[in-house]
Design a protein around this motif. Structure first.
Motif, mmCIF file in Angstrom:
data_model
loop_
_atom_site.group_PDB
_atom_site.id
_atom_site.type_symbol
_atom_site.label_atom_id
_atom_site.label_comp_id
_atom_site.label_asym_id
_atom_site.label_seq_id
_atom_site.Cartn_x
_atom_site.Cartn_y
_atom_site.Cartn_z
ATOM 1 N N UNK A 107 2.138 86.407 19.363
ATOM 2 C CA UNK A 107 1.998 85.007 19.773
ATOM 3 C C UNK A 107 3.318 84.245 19.757
ATOM 4 N N UNK A 108 4.374 84.855 19.244
ATOM 5 C CA UNK A 108 5.613 84.116 18.992
ATOM 6 C C UNK A 108 6.129 83.401 20.233
ATOM 7 N N UNK A 109 6.343 84.154 21.313
ATOM 8 C CA UNK A 109 6.948 83.567 22.505
ATOM 9 C C UNK A 109 6.074 82.457 23.074
ATOM 10 N N UNK A 110 4.767 82.708 23.165
ATOM 11 C CA UNK A 110 3.870 81.715 23.749
ATOM 12 C C UNK A 110 3.795 80.458 22.889
ATOM 13 N N UNK B 273 15.309 94.867 21.523
ATOM 14 C CA UNK B 273 14.944 94.094 20.336
ATOM 15 C C UNK B 273 13.432 93.918 20.304
ATOM 16 N N UNK B 274 12.842 94.183 19.150
ATOM 17 C CA UNK B 274 11.387 94.110 19.048
ATOM 18 C C UNK B 274 10.924 93.653 17.672
ATOM 19 N N UNK B 275 11.647 94.029 16.630
ATOM 20 C CA UNK B 275 11.195 93.735 15.272
ATOM 21 C C UNK B 275 11.158 92.241 15.005
ATOM 22 N N UNK B 276 10.334 91.837 14.031
ATOM 23 C CA UNK B 276 10.253 90.424 13.662
ATOM 24 C C UNK B 276 11.540 89.941 12.998
ATOM 25 N N UNK B 277 12.337 90.871 12.512
ATOM 26 C CA UNK B 277 13.583 90.501 11.832
ATOM 27 C C UNK B 277 14.742 91.187 12.549
ATOM 28 N N UNK B 278 15.106 90.713 13.735
ATOM 29 C CA UNK B 278 16.170 91.367 14.506
ATOM 30 C C UNK B 278 17.542 91.131 13.886
ATOM 31 N N UNK B 279 18.449 92.058 14.131
ATOM 32 C CA UNK B 279 19.831 91.897 13.671
ATOM 33 C C UNK B 279 20.749 92.508 14.711
ATOM 34 N N UNK B 280 21.935 91.965 14.823
ATOM 35 C CA UNK B 280 22.900 92.488 15.768
ATOM 36 C C UNK B 280 22.582 92.081 17.196
ATOM 37 N N UNK C 151 4.804 63.778 23.449
ATOM 38 C CA UNK C 151 5.662 63.102 22.475
ATOM 39 C C UNK C 151 5.272 63.386 21.043
ATOM 40 N N UNK C 152 4.398 64.358 20.837
ATOM 41 C CA UNK C 152 3.938 64.691 19.487
ATOM 42 C C UNK C 152 4.554 66.007 19.031
ATOM 43 N N UNK C 153 5.034 66.015 17.801
ATOM 44 C CA UNK C 153 5.653 67.217 17.243
ATOM 45 C C UNK C 153 4.628 68.041 16.469
ATOM 46 N N UNK C 154 4.457 69.281 16.848
ATOM 47 C CA UNK C 154 3.669 70.244 16.079
ATOM 48 C C UNK C 154 4.656 71.262 15.525
ATOM 49 N N UNK C 155 4.673 71.426 14.208
ATOM 50 C CA UNK C 155 5.565 72.400 13.593
ATOM 51 C C UNK C 155 4.892 73.779 13.608
ATOM 52 N N UNK C 156 5.706 74.812 13.828
ATOM 53 C CA UNK C 156 5.210 76.187 13.891
ATOM 54 C C UNK C 156 5.758 76.980 12.715
ATOM 55 N N UNK C 157 4.861 77.456 11.858
ATOM 56 C CA UNK C 157 5.217 78.267 10.688
ATOM 57 C C UNK C 157 4.831 79.718 10.963
#
Length: 265
Positions: A121-124, A206-213, A137-143
């Motif tokens: 769901x991250x990208x969407x 890149x695919x992992x939830x914790x990408x590096x490099x 004009x409303x802010x919804x925070x995403x955790x």
């Protein structure tokens, strides 16, 4: 005190609104395969339980939080080769998210925090919260737990992808049903698994939830093409202690996010 919105009667909801609700948490999961060792509702269970624990922890600090109904059918098209998975199209999911937010705002809940438990769901959702602000004009925070506890998750050596060490550890810590004796290790090197399946890949993928490099975004794979069990990573390394450390960091941080959105110290 009941924190789940759907467990309240409408007069009880009305009373809560009159008393003041600082934020509403929206758990977002998925209904999809999680290997041989965890149920299809794992992402929903993680998101919902984190929201409930946050609401309870917030109450201890004088913060009034409610938990909205869980969005339990989301973007899981790439799991559809596994029986039981249910999915929405991306456009439908974006509309559902918007209309849920609109419904909550309609009743006077001004501060909304989406708590996502599903990597697909991250990208969407990133598009959704930005588009919602653009048009209302409303802010919804995403955790998202992999972001908010990234420092604690640094101790996980393997890839953080799907139903592997990190996710299984968190599920254990939150009380999800986990059949540890059925846990597997599959597609630990996702790039190698894709190439072995004869599918296009790049060394910068890149695919992992914790990408590096350095990295390149590649489309999701139909998972049964690269992993027979549905696990991408190593679920056999999951430990209760690992999950407890992550959850212990996450809950107070989500409480702080709610405080920040509500403008409270």
């Amino acid at each position: 005190m009941e924190r789940l919105l759907e467990r309240l009667t409408w007069p009880e909801v009305e009373a809560r609104i009159e008393q003041g609700v600082d934020a509403v948490l929206i758990p977002i999961g998925s209904t999809e395969q999680h290997g041989h060792h965890m149920p299809l509702d794992t992402d929903c269970f993680i998101a919902r339980t984190l929201c409930l624990r946050t609401a309870e922890a917030g109450a201890a600090e004088g913060l009034e939080l409610l938990v909205a109904p869980t969005l339990n059918v989301t973007l899981s098209w790439y799991h559809m080769q596994f029986p039981g998975t249910v999915r929405l199209s991306t456009t439908t999911f974006l509309q559902v998210f918007r209309e849920v937010c609109d419904s909550l705002v309609h009743h006077g809940f001004e501060n909304l925090v989406a708590v996502n438990g599903h990597g697909g769901n991250i990208a969407a959702l990133t598009v959704a919260v930005n588009h919602y602000f653009e048009t209302t004009g409303r802010r919804v925070f995403l955790v998202q737990w992999w972001d908010l506890a990234s420092d604690v998750l640094a101790e996980v050596e393997g890839p953080m992808i799907h139903a592997e060490e990190a996710e299984t550890s968190i599920a254990l810590a939150l009380g999800q049903q986990v059949h540890a004796d059925r846990a597997t290790r599959d597609a630990y090197d996702r790039g190698a698994a894709v190439r072995e399946a004869g599918l296009p890949w790049t060394s910068f993928g890149r695919y992992a939830m914790r990408p590096s490099g350095p990295g390149v975004v590649v489309p999701m794979d139909m998972l049964r093409d690269i992993t027979p069990s549905g696990v991408v990573g190593d679920a056999t390394r999951a430990r209760l202690e690992t999950g407890q450390n992550v959850v212990s960091a996450l809950v107070p941080r989500i409480v702080q996010v709610c405080k920040d959105l509500a403008g409270k110290e």
